[in-house]
Scaffold this active site. Structure first.
Site, PDB file in Angstrom:
ATOM      1  N   CYS A   1      -1.411   5.775   9.553  1.00  0.00           N
ATOM      2  CA  CYS A   1      -1.765   4.527   8.871  1.00  0.00           C
ATOM      3  C   CYS A   1      -2.801   4.866   7.812  1.00  0.00           C
ATOM      4  O   CYS A   1      -2.659   5.845   7.094  1.00  0.00           O
ATOM      5  CB  CYS A   1      -2.283   3.501   9.874  1.00  0.00           C
ATOM      6  SG  CYS A   1      -3.677   4.089  10.885  1.00  0.00           S
TER       7      CYS A   1
ATOM      8  N   ARG B   1       0.840  -1.203   0.000  1.00  0.00           N
ATOM      9  CA  ARG B   1       0.000   0.000   0.000  1.00  0.00           C
ATOM     10  C   ARG B   1       0.870   1.246   0.000  1.00  0.00           C
ATOM     11  O   ARG B   1       0.594   2.210  -0.720  1.00  0.00           O
ATOM     12  CB  ARG B   1      -0.933  -0.003   1.207  1.00  0.00           C
ATOM     13  CG  ARG B   1      -2.004  -1.077   1.173  1.00  0.00           C
ATOM     14  CD  ARG B   1      -2.892  -1.036   2.400  1.00  0.00           C
ATOM     15  NE  ARG B   1      -3.732   0.168   2.420  1.00  0.00           N
ATOM     16  CZ  ARG B   1      -4.489   0.517   3.464  1.00  0.00           C
ATOM     17  NH1 ARG B   1      -4.501  -0.227   4.565  1.00  0.00           N
ATOM     18  NH2 ARG B   1      -5.224   1.610   3.404  1.00  0.00           N
TER      19      ARG B   1
END
Length: 278
Positions: free
Chosen positions: A235, A176
């Site tokens: 995050c 990611r």
């Protein structure tokens, strides 16, 4: 008080203990009802540990609840400044347990710990589970200050990512971060200048946090000469980042901030995005 506790060393029946089952996900209630620690209060990530999302571009997918609402919730759970709160989930604290730990310490609550290894550690230690819904004795709203301590907004994070004396850590999976995939948010990639330290590296093969010494060594290799108070952790939506903030606290690294909006906010603001699709 150490931020992590071992289930084998924890007296869950001790007076003043408040146990919170903070499993997240759409089926968290069903999982709670299938078996939880005795007298554990059910906490829902979206209902209890985040505010309703009106626009993820402002605050991300899991914005913090208004601090007065959180204070009222804690009172409903019977939590006072003297309570010893013990939190767990079934995702090695990566789901909601670390988020609740962070929220409590961010309002100044001192006696809060997360069970190392979570529900699985309790099961492994033969701690009996319950299927009864526990209703706590309520208290008055928790006394709070005007805001959560230790947060960074999008402006501060952007500046820190370009400052050699500061550091922004992205704890998402490397794929990611590199922009190779994005299963949740709209755009893949990362904040330019942020470094990647996936939260899973906090854990051993059994889903327990690594020893404090090992964690500190791993973090210091990334921090190099950056002081902890100049570090910002993020995050996808401000939940899993708390897993690393908990690990840092366990390792004695105190002061890093949480960018609550995280990638879910940044990626919706038309800001620069870095990728590396090697």
């Amino acid at each position: 008080m150490l931020p992590l506790c071992e289930i084998k060393d924890t007296d869950l029946n001790k007076p003043g203990i408040v146990i919170i089952d903070a499993r997240g996900g759409k089926d968290s209630w069903q999982r709670y009802m299938a078996g939880h620690l005795k007298n554990a209060i059910y906490a829902d990530l979206d209902k209890h540990l985040a505010a309703s999302v009106t626009d993820a571009a402002v605050g991300g997918r899991h914005p913090l609840p208004e601090i007065k609402d959180f204070a009222t919730l804690l009172g409903t759970w019977g939590i006072t400044p003297d309570s010893h709160v013990i939190v767990y989930d079934d995702k090695s604290a990566a789901n909601s347990a670390a988020r609740l730990w962070w929220m409590l310490q961010a309002i100044g609550h001192e006696k809060v710990q997360v069970i190392n290894g979570g529900l699985q550690a309790a099961i492994h230690a033969s701690v009996p589970l319950s299927t009864d819904v526990y209703t706590p004795v309520p208290a008055v709203p928790y006394p709070v200050t005007l805001t959560y301590k230790g947060t960074a907004d999008i402006t501060e994070t952007a500046a820190a990512a370009q400052d050699d004396h500061r550091l922004v850590i992205d704890v998402r999976e490397t794929a990611r971060y590199l922009g190779q995939t994005e299963p949740i948010d709209l755009i893949a990639g990362h904040i330019p200048g942020a470094v990647n330290l996936p939260y899973v590296k906090n854990l051993d093969a059994d889903g327990n946090y690594l020893p404090a010494e090992a964690l500190r060594k791993a973090y210091e290799e990334v921090l190099t000469n950056v002081e902890p108070e100049n570090v910002i952790v993020h995050c996808g939506s401000g939940v899993t980042a708390c897993h690393t903030l908990l690990g840092m606290a366990h390792a004695g690294i105190i002061g890093p901030k949480l960018y609550v909006g995280s990638w879910s906010e940044w990626s919706r603001r038309g800001l620069p995005i870095a990728t590396d699709k090697r």
